[in-house]
Design an enzyme around this catalytic site. Structure first.
Site, short mmCIF file in Angstrom:
data_model
loop_
_atom_site.label_atom_id
_atom_site.label_comp_id
_atom_site.label_asym_id
_atom_site.label_seq_id
_atom_site.Cartn_x
_atom_site.Cartn_y
_atom_site.Cartn_z
N ASP A 27 35.40 52.48 25.61
CA ASP A 27 35.84 52.67 26.27
C ASP A 27 35.30 50.77 26.31
O ASP A 27 34.03 49.61 25.08
CB ASP A 27 34.68 53.00 27.12
CG ASP A 27 34.88 53.02 28.20
OD1 ASP A 27 35.62 52.69 29.53
OD2 ASP A 27 33.42 53.44 29.25
N ASP A 65 33.73 49.26 29.79
CA ASP A 65 32.66 48.89 31.07
C ASP A 65 31.44 49.94 30.73
O ASP A 65 31.67 50.90 30.40
CB ASP A 65 32.92 49.49 32.37
CG ASP A 65 34.31 48.50 32.89
OD1 ASP A 65 33.60 47.06 32.76
OD2 ASP A 65 34.83 48.89 33.02
#
Length: 226
Positions: free
Chosen positions: A11, A13
């Site tokens: 991922d 963020d």
């Protein structure tokens, strides 16, 4: 040390980039427009969702009916605000240990992909000078269903040409982790949020990520399953 996986799917963020606070600031911008209160806890619960899903959740706080057109306009406004914020990012905004971890994966010939709800992912990676490190970048525009559906992670594995059971996926958001756990990938949860306890391996910080620690975690889980 033999490697029990062939690919790592990140991922962005809160895993690669220290941008969770920037999303909070952009979400606050919309919340103020709507005159509603928006907390950091709410921000955490929305991590990993698409921009429009996030904005709709903020609109729901008003208790009033909001049209699709209004959500679209507010989503564009939020994106403009977020793009202004990420324009200031530098390599110093990568999370602790990420550069060394990615370097280790490259040295071990492990494929690397990004599975992010953000269509701004390439911009962020470019600002961090990391874009060339990724073999594949998948965002919500490349899938039909966003997180918590597992499609974005399975698409990343498919584009890498790696079986899902030979992939590790790393998340810090509940929606993303829920998606990973619907696959046979090894799930790593980053952070102390209670939702991360569901991961196969939970780390308090990205500083704990290394090729050695990840291999040990995967092998430990596999031995437990035997």
């Amino acid at each position: 040390m033999d490697c029990p996986f062939e690919a790592v799917i990140f991922d962005m963020d809160g895993v690669i980039a220290d941008t969770v606070g920037l999303h909070y600031e952009a979400n606050q911008h919309i919340a103020k427009k709507l005159s509603v209160t928006f907390s950091e806890e709410m921000n955490q619960s929305l991590q990993g969702l698409s921009r429009e899903k996030t904005v709709r959740a903020i609109c729901d706080l008003t208790g009033e009916e909001v049209s699709d057109e209004q959500v679209k306009q507010l989503s564009e406004l939020r994106n403009e605000q977020y793009q202004r914020l990420i324009a200031e990012l530098t390599p110093a905004d990568a999370l602790p240990g990420i550069y060394s971890f990615i370097r280790e994966l490259k040295e071990k010939k492990v494929s690397i992909a990004l599975a992010s709800a953000s269509t701004n992912a390439p911009r962020v990676l470019s600002r961090l000078q990391l874009i060339d490190a990724f073999d594949v970048i998948v965002d919500v525009q490349k899938v039909r269903r966003g997180k918590p559906d597992p499609e974005i992670f399975l698409t990343a594995a498919q584009l890498l040409g790696v079986s899902s059971n030979r992939c590790v996926a790393i998340e810090d958001g509940e929606a993303g982790l829920t998606g990973i756990l619907q696959t046979d990938m090894f799930a790593v949860g980053v952070g102390t949020h209670s939702a991360m306890k569901k991961a196969h391996w939970q780390v308090a910080s990205t500083e704990e990520l290394s090729i050695k620690s990840l291999i040990n975690a995967v092998e430990k889980t596999r031995n437990k399953d035997i």
